[in-house]
Design a protein around this motif. Structure first.
Motif, short mmCIF file in Angstrom:
data_model
loop_
_atom_site.label_atom_id
_atom_site.label_comp_id
_atom_site.label_asym_id
_atom_site.label_seq_id
_atom_site.Cartn_x
_atom_site.Cartn_y
_atom_site.Cartn_z
N LEU A 103 -38.56 36.08 -14.84
CA LEU A 103 -40.03 36.08 -14.97
C LEU A 103 -40.48 35.98 -16.42
N ASP A 104 -39.71 36.56 -17.32
CA ASP A 104 -40.14 36.63 -18.72
C ASP A 104 -40.34 35.24 -19.30
N GLY A 105 -41.57 34.96 -19.71
CA GLY A 105 -41.88 33.69 -20.35
C GLY A 105 -42.00 32.51 -19.41
N ALA A 106 -42.02 32.73 -18.10
CA ALA A 106 -42.09 31.62 -17.14
C ALA A 106 -43.48 30.98 -17.12
N MET A 107 -43.51 29.68 -16.89
CA MET A 107 -44.77 28.98 -16.66
C MET A 107 -45.26 29.29 -15.25
N LEU A 108 -44.31 29.33 -14.31
CA LEU A 108 -44.62 29.58 -12.91
C LEU A 108 -43.55 30.48 -12.33
N ALA A 109 -43.97 31.51 -11.60
CA ALA A 109 -43.02 32.41 -10.93
C ALA A 109 -43.41 32.53 -9.48
N HIS A 110 -42.46 32.22 -8.60
CA HIS A 110 -42.68 32.34 -7.16
C HIS A 110 -41.79 33.47 -6.65
N LEU A 111 -42.40 34.49 -6.01
CA LEU A 111 -41.65 35.65 -5.54
C LEU A 111 -41.84 35.77 -4.03
N ALA A 112 -40.80 35.49 -3.29
CA ALA A 112 -40.82 35.62 -1.83
C ALA A 112 -40.05 36.88 -1.48
N ALA A 113 -40.75 37.97 -1.23
CA ALA A 113 -40.09 39.25 -1.00
C ALA A 113 -41.04 40.17 -0.26
N HIS A 114 -40.45 41.17 0.40
CA HIS A 114 -41.27 42.19 1.03
C HIS A 114 -42.05 42.94 -0.05
N GLY A 115 -43.34 43.15 0.19
CA GLY A 115 -44.15 43.91 -0.75
C GLY A 115 -44.60 45.22 -0.13
N PRO A 123 -45.36 35.78 -16.76
CA PRO A 123 -45.53 34.39 -16.31
C PRO A 123 -47.01 33.99 -16.37
N ARG A 124 -47.25 32.71 -16.63
CA ARG A 124 -48.64 32.22 -16.67
C ARG A 124 -49.26 32.21 -15.28
N LEU A 125 -48.49 31.73 -14.30
CA LEU A 125 -48.98 31.62 -12.93
C LEU A 125 -47.96 32.29 -12.01
N VAL A 126 -48.43 33.17 -11.15
CA VAL A 126 -47.54 33.92 -10.27
C VAL A 126 -47.97 33.69 -8.82
N LEU A 163 -49.67 45.65 -8.03
CA LEU A 163 -48.84 44.55 -8.56
C LEU A 163 -49.69 43.46 -9.20
N SER A 164 -50.68 42.96 -8.46
CA SER A 164 -51.48 41.86 -8.98
C SER A 164 -52.29 42.30 -10.19
N ALA A 165 -52.85 43.52 -10.14
CA ALA A 165 -53.61 44.02 -11.28
C ALA A 165 -52.73 44.15 -12.52
N THR A 166 -51.48 44.53 -12.31
CA THR A 166 -50.56 44.67 -13.45
C THR A 166 -50.28 43.32 -14.09
N PHE A 167 -50.02 42.29 -13.29
CA PHE A 167 -49.79 40.96 -13.86
C PHE A 167 -51.00 40.52 -14.68
N LEU A 168 -52.21 40.74 -14.14
CA LEU A 168 -53.42 40.34 -14.88
C LEU A 168 -53.54 41.12 -16.19
N ALA A 169 -53.26 42.42 -16.14
CA ALA A 169 -53.37 43.23 -17.34
C ALA A 169 -52.34 42.81 -18.39
N GLY A 174 -51.29 39.83 -18.91
CA GLY A 174 -51.65 38.55 -19.51
C GLY A 174 -51.39 37.35 -18.64
N THR A 175 -50.98 37.56 -17.39
CA THR A 175 -50.83 36.44 -16.46
C THR A 175 -52.18 35.79 -16.23
N ARG A 176 -52.21 34.48 -16.23
CA ARG A 176 -53.49 33.77 -16.13
C ARG A 176 -54.02 33.76 -14.71
N CYS A 177 -53.14 33.61 -13.73
CA CYS A 177 -53.58 33.47 -12.35
C CYS A 177 -52.49 33.95 -11.40
N ILE A 178 -52.91 34.56 -10.30
CA ILE A 178 -52.00 35.04 -9.27
C ILE A 178 -52.52 34.58 -7.92
#
Length: 877
Positions: A739-751, A782-785, A806-812, A814-818
């Motif tokens: 995930l670190d420094g990714a342009m795009l991260a796709h996570l298919a997992a139980h949440g 990642p920029r886009l998750v 989870l989503s709030a953390t990515f935004l905080a 610096g992730t641009r979009c989830i």
């Protein structure tokens, strides 16, 4: 250690458990040798140790025996020493006035060091009574004598107690000086027990000063030492910790700690502290909205303080009773009563409560048309603006805002409110833990609401937008101090993953207890971290917001006094809209995820295109759940978007929800079907995210136990010419590295959303859960998750629309979009939706457009559940 009775006295202050056995043996030998003086000293040591072990009845028995033995031997000095200790036990047991009389009876016959010790003990009782000036006078008399005599054992006790008095008077520099010297003396003399007490006192003082992480460190140090020594001092420690937790808005935890403290103090008969803890309970109940519970606790405290003859504390309890009555809507409180009470609070040294009382009185006076009296109360409440803890200064600036507003000076009132908000933000910036920052936001709400009322009165949409932004999700925009690669934290998180995996396999209660203990350790450890300097960025001006929006239209929903409003920014123009009462909207919003969950659990959930009135993203079918979704969606569309339709047109939307709207999957609304819709916690966060750019790689990660996850990750990875991370390779550390420094991260997992501890919301990977605490270790998010996991887009909403998850953390971070789901989604439907979504992203479509088109192509529960969070204009270009 030599077997002498003076050593027993020192050991009682250092290690009371060991002292009990040691002093008991000395007492037996002294009795056999018919040495009443030695036996008296040994019994006094047993009494002191028993006090530290919370055995007050036993302490009284030993100290009374010590007095009798000393008198039989003709030693008035030893008898006086034991009487002084017994007086302290009497005070702690809830009879401070009796203790004071007993000490004052002794004083005329005492001289030199013994007189100084008596003055020190009298000061401790004055402390219990709340007579701070008298206590400090006694300390001033005692300390020089103790220094000259080299009585370091008593000197460290006196310095620790005097530090508390300085803390009450907000002379934190003097308090710190006393605590430092007391700590040094404890180390020099080997007084482990006394050292733990000094740490506990330093924690209280440091928390009063506003340094919450440092206070938590002191409390944790003290608790560890108490436990090692076999005496937990839980009543005092829990009380101080509850007060600290309240100061940062952790109401539920503070209330639980206060309730535990009450039970512990009742068990140990430490009556002197009981009413103080009940006041904390009342404060916590008020903040939790339980005004009747607050009133019961406060009235009990008033009775107990009266019985203990503690008028300075009783006046504070009377304030809590009146405040609880007002919060509960009880009528009939005269303004004159609040005026008198405020003066009494000032005289007793309760400055913050005095300011609060004048604020309450001023509101009553102004509401009753008593303008002159209201302004006088506000003027007096403004005097604490320049000094003291942050919350005291904030309340004083709030009074200044109300005073200026009552004189028609709206501009001056706005300046005062912004000053108060700045003080709060500076305080919050010192907190490194995400949950502390989010929960402490509750203190901003009343201030932001005052500004919002002024804006509505002015009628300016731009002003309403600016003040609405002051009151929501600001912790997500605060500067963050990335935690270092802390070996302890990394190891603890690894242990947590292993324990969670064991629990999933065994369901062993002991493993569940171990997981809960690890979560508490990680949470408490993280809360001791200081934050980065600097408050959150302020809300963007409308001109900058309009420029960033371009052809998009922004709708920010605002609630005030049970009504919902909307501010729109379209084509550079802002407008204010009244949407009606919030209650029916809340009810409709709650129906949508409920019905979608029922559909998700049903077999054969619809997968084909829908042609219902709610648009392609809404589930089709005749079931009651599907009908409920369609009906609720149509009604919500009519209430939330139809009144704005002429202005919004067919533009892409940026929606800023509030309150219950945070849980709405917007794509089910007819006006959003097939439309690019971005959802953000605040306009400020959307604006910040929309300005971010950068390249990077593509990461596709698949967790275990999710049918089709591996194939989904492989399909996504193949689309971008990379390899998926799946199977046993998809560990938490490997996923973080991907995930670190990714342009795009796709996570298919139980949440999993953890409603109790949102920072333990997690995605399940091969070696266990990847939590928010893990994500906070990312150097570059990642920029886009894409979170292809059930409810991974859902956040826990706290006061002021502060989001945790989870989503709030990515935004905080610096992730641009989830892109994530707000509801459970059928696994079979997720893969087609994700493949369609990534195909559109790869074509260069924006995230919001790609999701809208993919939802049209793959309708059903999976399509309806996903939302685009943050800057939906983000692309892979």
């Amino acid at each position: 250690m030599t077997t002498t009775t003076p050593d027993a006295l020192a050991l009682a202050e250092a290690d009371p458990q060991r002292a009990m056995a040691f002093a008991a043996a000395l007492a037996r030998r002294a009795r056999a040798a018919r040495d009443p003086l030695a036996e008296s000293t040994a019994r006094r040591a047993l009494g002191i140790a028993s006090v530290h072990l919370n055995q007050l009845v036993t302490a009284s028995r030993h100290l009374n025996a010590a007095i009798r033995l000393a008198e039989r031997a003709g030693s008035a000095e030893l008898a006086a020493e034991a009487r002084l200790r017994l007086a302290f036990v009497t005070s702690v047991g809830g009879r401070p006035q009796q203790a004071l009389r007993e000490i004052e009876e002794l004083l005329p016959g005492l001289h030199g060091v013994l007189r100084a010790r008596a003055e020190a003990q009298r000061a401790a009782v004055y402390n219990h009574l709340g007579r701070r000036a008298d206590a400090l006078a006694c300390y001033r008399a005692a300390i020089p004598v103790l220094r000259r005599a080299g009585d370091q054992l008593w000197l460290q006790r006196v310095l620790s107690n005097r530090g508390i008095m300085h803390g009450y008077q907000q002379d934190f520099t003097a308090a710190e000086t006393d605590f430092r010297e007391a700590e040094a003396l404890c180390r020099e003399l080997g007084l482990d027990m006394s050292l733990a007490i000094v740490w506990m006192n330093r924690g209280w003082m440091t928390g009063s000063r506003g340094d919450v992480p440092a206070a938590l460190r002191y409390f944790d140090q003290a608790e560890a030492r108490f436990r090692a020594l076999g005496t937990h001092q839980l009543g005092w420690l829990l009380t101080d910790r509850a007060e600290l937790l309240l100061s940062v808005g952790l109401v539920a935890e503070a209330r639980a700690a206060a309730e535990e403290a009450v039970a512990e103090l009742e068990r140990l008969r430490r009556a002197i502290l009981l009413p103080e803890v009940r006041l904390l309970l009342a404060r916590a109940a008020t903040m939790a909205g339980d005004h009747e519970g607050a009133l019961r606790a406060a009235r009990t405290a008033v009775r107990e303080f009266a019985a203990q003859q503690r008028p300075e504390w009783r006046v504070l309890a009377s304030f809590v009773v009146l405040r609880s009555r007002l919060a509960a809507g009880r009528p009939g409180i005269p303004v004159r009563r609040l005026e008198t009470l405020a003066d009494d609070l000032d005289a007793a040294g309760w400055t913050a409560a005095g300011v609060e009382t004048r604020l309450l009185g001023a509101r009553l006076a102004l509401g009753r048309g008593q303008s002159a009296r209201g302004r006088e109360l506000l003027a007096r409440a403004t005097r604490a603006r320049g000094r003291g803890p942050a919350l005291l200064r904030v309340r004083s600036w709030q009074a200044a805002a109300l005073l200026r507003l009552s004189a028609g000076n709206r501009a001056g009132a706005a300046v005062a409110i912004r000053t108060a908000l700045r003080i709060l933000d500076e305080h919050r910036a010192s907190l490194g833990a995400t949950d502390l920052r989010a929960y402490s936001f509750g203190f901003r709400i009343e201030l932001a609401e005052l500004g919002l009322r002024m804006a509505f009165a002015h009628g300016s949409a731009a002003r309403v937008l600016a003040w609405a932004e002051q009151g929501r999700a600001s912790h997500l925009l605060m500067k963050r101090a990335r935690p270092p690669e802390d070996p302890w934290l990394v190891g603890a998180l690894a242990q947590l993953r292993a324990t969670a995996s064991d629990l999933a396999a065994s369901r062993n209660p002991k493993v569940a207890q171990r997981q809960a203990a690890l979560e508490r350790e990680i949470r408490d450890y993280s809360r001791r971290r200081h934050g980065a300097a600097g408050p959150a960025a302020g809300p963007p001006r409308v001109a900058r917001l309009a420029e960033a929006l371009g052809e998009q239209a922004l709708v920010e929903y605002v609630q005030l006094d049970g009504a919902l409003h909307a501010v729109t920014v379209v084509g550079g123009r802002t407008r204010l809209h009244d949407l009606g009462p919030l209650a029916p909207i809340r009810d409709l919003v709650e129906r949508v995820p409920f019905a979608l969950r029922r559909l998700a659990r049903a077999e054969g959930a619809p997968t084909g295109p829908s042609t219902t009135a709610s648009g392609p993203s809404a589930p089709a079918g005749p079931s009651a759940a599907a009908q409920m979704v369609r009906h609720a969606a149509a009604r919500l569309d009519a209430l939330l978007l139809a009144p704005l339709a002429a202005e919004l047109g067919d533009r892409p939307l940026v929606l800023i929800p509030t309150g219950p709207l945070q849980f709405l999957p917007w794509s089910v609304l007819p006006s959003c079907a097939g439309r690019a819709v971005s959802v953000a916690p605040s306009a400020g966060l959307w604006h910040t995210a929309s300005g971010r750019s950068g390249g990077g790689h593509v990461a596709a990660v698949a967790g275990p136990g999710l049918p089709g996850a591996h194939e989904e990750a492989a399909a996504v990875a193949a689309l971008y010419g990379t390899k998926p991370l799946a199977g046993e390779d998809a560990t938490a550390e490997a996923a973080l590295a991907a995930l670190d420094g990714a342009m795009l991260a796709h996570l298919a997992a139980h949440g999993r959303v953890n409603l109790t501890n949102p920072l333990f919301s997690a995605l399940r990977l091969a070696d266990g859960p990847l939590t928010v605490y893990d994500l906070e270790r990312l150097a570059e998010p990642p920029r886009l998750v894409i979170l292809a996991a059930c409810e991974s887009g859902r956040s826990v909403v706290r006061a002021g629309d502060e989001l945790l998850g989870l989503s709030a953390t990515f935004l905080a971070l610096g992730t641009r979009c989830i892109i994530a789901s707000l509801v459970p989604v059928p696994d079979a439907q997720t893969t087609p939706l994700m493949v369609a979504l990534h195909g559109l992203l790869a074509e260069g479509r924006s995230a919001a457009t790609a999701l809208a088109l993919a939802q049209e192509r793959v309708a059903g529960v999976a399509a309806a559940g996903f939302v685009c969070l943050g800057a939906g204009s983000a692309t892979l270009g």
